[in-house]
Design an enzyme around this catalytic site. Structure first.
Site, PDB file in Angstrom:
ATOM      1  N   GLU A 293       0.883  -1.176   0.000  1.00 48.24           N
ATOM      2  CA  GLU A 293       0.000   0.000   0.000  1.00 48.24           C
ATOM      3  C   GLU A 293       0.911   1.214   0.000  1.00 48.24           C
ATOM      4  OE1 GLU A 293      -1.641   3.080   0.445  1.00 48.24           O
ATOM      5  OE2 GLU A 293      -1.839   2.648   2.580  1.00 48.24           O
ATOM      6  N   CYS A 327      -2.349   8.386   3.757  1.00 48.23           N
ATOM      7  CA  CYS A 327      -2.345   8.094   2.319  1.00 48.23           C
ATOM      8  C   CYS A 327      -3.708   8.386   1.710  1.00 48.23           C
ATOM      9  CB  CYS A 327      -1.931   6.655   2.070  1.00 48.23           C
ATOM     10  SG  CYS A 327      -2.791   5.457   3.073  1.00 48.23           S
TER      11      CYS A 327
END
Length: 522
Positions: A293, A327
């Site tokens: 990720e 994020c």
């Protein structure tokens, strides 16, 4: 054999957030902060098998809100100790892979219960070591509990594999078995939730791991390792090896006995890991699996018929929660030209009400960024923003005591500008004007990333189009683009946001296992 419990695996409920408006909750949190304060400055060893190993070289963890305050000193692994941990993990895998699924799950249930009882204490470490304000810290701890509970239940559900057909005269089965030794590389921004989630998923699936936490937040990881030991995890299943990415990170990713790498962090490092893991080393008899990720450049899109107050708050809280160090943070606002000025004005007004300061204070909305390197990077982007757009809020920074940067808004930014394309990972949001809905979708998809996005609209046809056209892993309507909850919003993205591994989702554990078909003739 580890004792199991009869906990109802179907009874999954999201861990509730703490209401700090209640005096008793506020007082309990202050007490927890006092407990944490008394523990600051301690030394933490490596944990390899059952051995605590102290090294002369340390990672010194500091409070990003107060650079003079040392949270702890953590022993630093070198390649020799990384190799020792690998050998221990390989040996332990031979027994751990045979442990039944319910027993492995039960350890996670116990760990969740331990953290739940000490919830404010763990949140206190997040306040101190990561610079998280109270609500952000509380949500991080709740998410860690959620991951432990969710993956434990999911493992029990997967223990018998998946149904397949059997012809007359044969019995066919499809089961999942563990992969082997995994390397877990966790980030600073969710140093309990993501660290615990990635570690627990690998462990409950029957793998042994080497945990390399972010160097900014190794103490929180050390506390989690203590919890797992208390919960009954056998020695050697979880090996705690903080250290330099260049020294031990590359070494472990390249190692021929590494079966998989689970990484959360920057695009640059994620791509490096992906490339290195793809090379088959001498003595390696498998293709390594990478679960990655890697970040995002996330957009909040505002249609001309949207609730404009909701739009402004969605933009502001998505951009500035935990100083934009998510994020999923909404660092781009794409607004229809008919309502652009009004939404911008509302967002600026709301931003100016946000309180910035030491996260020890319950009223602080936004604390520091994590370290000097982040501070320097973000302030550099603010200077770029002054060339690319119009500064309408914030823009100032101060690193004299901690790493504080004001929540910053730039208006009238071109859709191809650096501020609209590059991940800043800080409290900076760029506003861009769109002509119509086609233009909105075009801009929303014009980055290399595809993690989260949000559309504020009251036009059903536009919502349906966005479901089809807005190319992100997590898409939200009429709310902000942050705040995914385990089991409710499986989380992971497309393109350069990573491998879309959907943490907290129905297929995440399977990424840590391999399928085996058996067919018995009768």
């Amino acid at each position: 054999m580890i004792t199991t419990t009869n906990k109802d695996i179907k009874e999954y409920k999201h861990e509730p957030f703490t209401d700090f408006a209640l005096k008793e909750n506020k007082n309990e949190f202050y007490k927890a902060l006092e407990i944490v304060q008394a523990e600051l400055g301690k030394d933490y060893p490596l944990i390899i098998g059952g051995e605590s190993i102290t090294t002369p070289e340390k990672i010194v963890s500091i409070n990003p809100a107060d650079k003079e305050e040392v949270i702890g000193r953590v022993s630093k692994a070198d390649q020799g100790l990384a190799e020792k941990a690998m050998q221990v993990a390989l040996s332990t895998f031979n027994t751990w892979k045979k442990e039944n699924s319910e027993a492995r799950a039960n350890i996670l249930f116990r760990a969740a219960d331990i953290i739940r009882r000490r919830k404010h204490e763990f949140s206190g470490y997040l306040v101190k070591e990561a610079g998280k304000p109270w609500k952000e810290a509380d949500a991080d701890t709740a998410e860690a509990i959620d991951f432990l509970e969710f993956y434990a239940r999911q493992m029990v559900q997967l223990k018998d594999g998946a149904p397949v057909q059997s012809r007359e005269g044969e019995v066919n089965k499809f089961n999942y078995i563990p992969l082997g030794v995994g390397v877990i590389i966790s980030p600073f921004n969710f140093p309990l939730a993501i660290m615990a989630g990635t570690a627990a998923a690998a462990i409950v699936a029957g793998n042994t791991i080497l945990l390399k936490p972010a160097n900014n937040t190794p103490v929180i990881a050390a506390k989690f390792v203590e919890v797992m030991k208390e919960a009954g995890l056998p020695e050697g299943v979880l090996n705690y090896v903080p250290g330099s990415g260049a020294e031990i990170g590359d070494y472990l990713v390249d190692h021929p006995k590494t079966r998989f790498v689970s990484f959360t962090g920057s695009r640059e490092v994620g791509c490096r890991i992906y490339e290195r893991a793809a090379k088959v080393q001498s003595g390696q008899i498998w293709l390594k699996r990478v679960i990655a990720e890697m970040g995002g450049k996330d957009t909040v899109v505002v249609d001309k018929d949207a609730d404009l107050d909701l739009a402004a708050s969605s933009i502001v809280y998505s951009a500035f929660g935990f100083s934009g160090q998510k994020c999923s943070a909404g660092s781009r606002a794409v607004v229809h030209q008919d309502v652009y000025e009004e939404v911008l004005e509302k967002a600026v007004t709301l931003t100016k009400t946000l309180t910035m300061g030491n996260p020890m204070d319950v009223d602080t909305y936004m604390g520091p960024v994590i370290d000097q390197a982040s501070y320097n990077k973000i302030t550099k982007y603010i200077e770029i923003g002054k060339e690319e757009g119009r500064l309408v809020a914030g823009g100032e920074a101060d690193d004299s005591k901690g790493y504080f940067i004001q929540p910053t808004i730039f208006a009238d930014v071109d859709e191809k500008a650096r501020l609209m394309q590059e991940e800043i990972f800080g409290p900076v949001v760029a506003f861009c004007k769109a002509r119509d809905f086609d233009h909105m979708m075009e801009i929303a998809n014009n980055t290399d990333y595809g993690l989260t996005g949000a559309l504020l609209s009251n036009t059903p046809a536009h919502i349906e189009r966005a479901k089809e056209e807005f190319h992100v892993g997590n898409l939200y309507f009429n709310r902000g683009c942050t705040g995914a909850i385990v089991g409710y919003h499986p989380f992971g993205g497309f393109n350069m946001s990573g491998t879309d591994s959907k943490a907290g989702g129905p297929d995440y554990l399977i990424l840590h296992m391999q399928a085996k078909t058996t067919s018995e003739t009768i």
